[in-house]
Design an enzyme around this catalytic site. Sequence first.
Site, short mmCIF file in Angstrom:
data_model
loop_
_atom_site.label_atom_id
_atom_site.label_comp_id
_atom_site.label_asym_id
_atom_site.label_seq_id
_atom_site.Cartn_x
_atom_site.Cartn_y
_atom_site.Cartn_z
N HIS A 160 0.82 -1.23 0.00
CA HIS A 160 0.00 0.00 0.00
C HIS A 160 0.85 1.27 0.00
CE1 HIS A 160 -3.70 -2.19 0.43
NE2 HIS A 160 -3.34 -2.74 1.58
N ASP A 196 -2.34 -10.54 -2.54
CA ASP A 196 -2.96 -10.09 -1.29
C ASP A 196 -4.44 -9.80 -1.57
OD1 ASP A 196 -2.04 -8.73 1.57
OD2 ASP A 196 -3.76 -7.69 0.69
N HIS A 198 -6.15 -7.35 -0.71
CA HIS A 198 -6.38 -5.94 -1.02
C HIS A 198 -5.58 -5.51 -2.25
CE1 HIS A 198 -6.98 -6.41 3.38
NE2 HIS A 198 -8.05 -5.68 3.13
N ASP A 285 -4.68 -12.90 3.24
CA ASP A 285 -5.91 -12.38 3.86
C ASP A 285 -7.12 -12.66 2.97
OD1 ASP A 285 -4.60 -10.59 2.18
OD2 ASP A 285 -4.74 -8.88 3.55
ZN LIG Z 1 -4.19 -7.19 2.56
#
Ligand SMILES: [Zn+2]
Length: 345
Positions: A160, A196, A198, A285
Amino acid sequence: MRIFHSEDHRGHAGAKEMRYDQFIPMCESPDRMDTILAALREQGHRDITAASAFDLAPVLRIHTPGFVEFLQTCWPLWEAEFGPKGFATAYMFGMRGMDQVPNKSVHSMLSCYTFDVCVPFVAGTWKAIRSAVDTTLSAATFIAGGGEAAFALCRPPGHHASADLAGGYCYVNNAAVAAQTLLDGGSARIAILDIDYHHGNGTQSIFYGRDDVLYASIHATPESEYPFLLGYARETGAGPGEGFNLNLPLPLRTTITAYRSALAHAMERIRAYAPDVLIVSLGVDSFVGDPVGGFALESVDFLTIGADIARLGLPTLFVMEGGYAIAELGLNTANVITGFSQARG
Ligand SMILES: [Zn+2]
């Protein structure tokens, strides 16, 4: 599979994060590393090496000097004002429009260089950031030297983080630093496959205008999931980077069948790109029981994902990103590594 790790992440602990209407202990915690190490050993992975130390030059190839100075000085400045307890965090963020230049106050820098309330600073944060990038660079160096596969088991994660913004538990973009280091070492093309849960908005933004790094990400749709504003299929790159950013957003409750279709799509694009090295931003995740996830992958599915990725036949550098279901995190992560290793034989 050579695994690299450092114990210097431990001091990055003890802060809280805001989850909707309450403050809870940070999900991104030191015990994540312990459970993954234990599961790797249980599955027979014994080639675990301590990370070497690197200077900051590779980090500065990706991140701005002002941002890196902020990461180093944030906690000491905060502590000078508020004492050793608690944690540093922003309470306002930059506003769109007009030039906004941070001054030397810690509040100004936090407002300028972070984009959410999930990147707290405590006394051990900078040391942990350094340990994560050292671990990743150690693994990248192993690959550059002819190693076939390596796993940088590190925290805090990185995908991120952009050139000058920290957020989503991420400070330095470990995978991006590794990609740039491999390019600087003579590689012509690097592919980053981000699995991931996200979207890796930071990695996307770093390489968005470039054609020497292909970024392919499978993640929960930003219609309903963090980082909400980025991760759509329409984001395909800009300028020379047009066509070198592939977002494959999937709906909540996605199971392995649809996930593997997206993975096959990403792998087809990576194969066509013919990179010298594959970097996998490895987050688990996407597990059904993850407290910050919404997909429905089972533990056994991570063996399949690892085996699928192995079939690309590329030198592969896994870099740890997210995964927060502590009871199953070790098993899920180790399953990717074992599935990959078994498929490679
Ligand atoms: Zn994540």
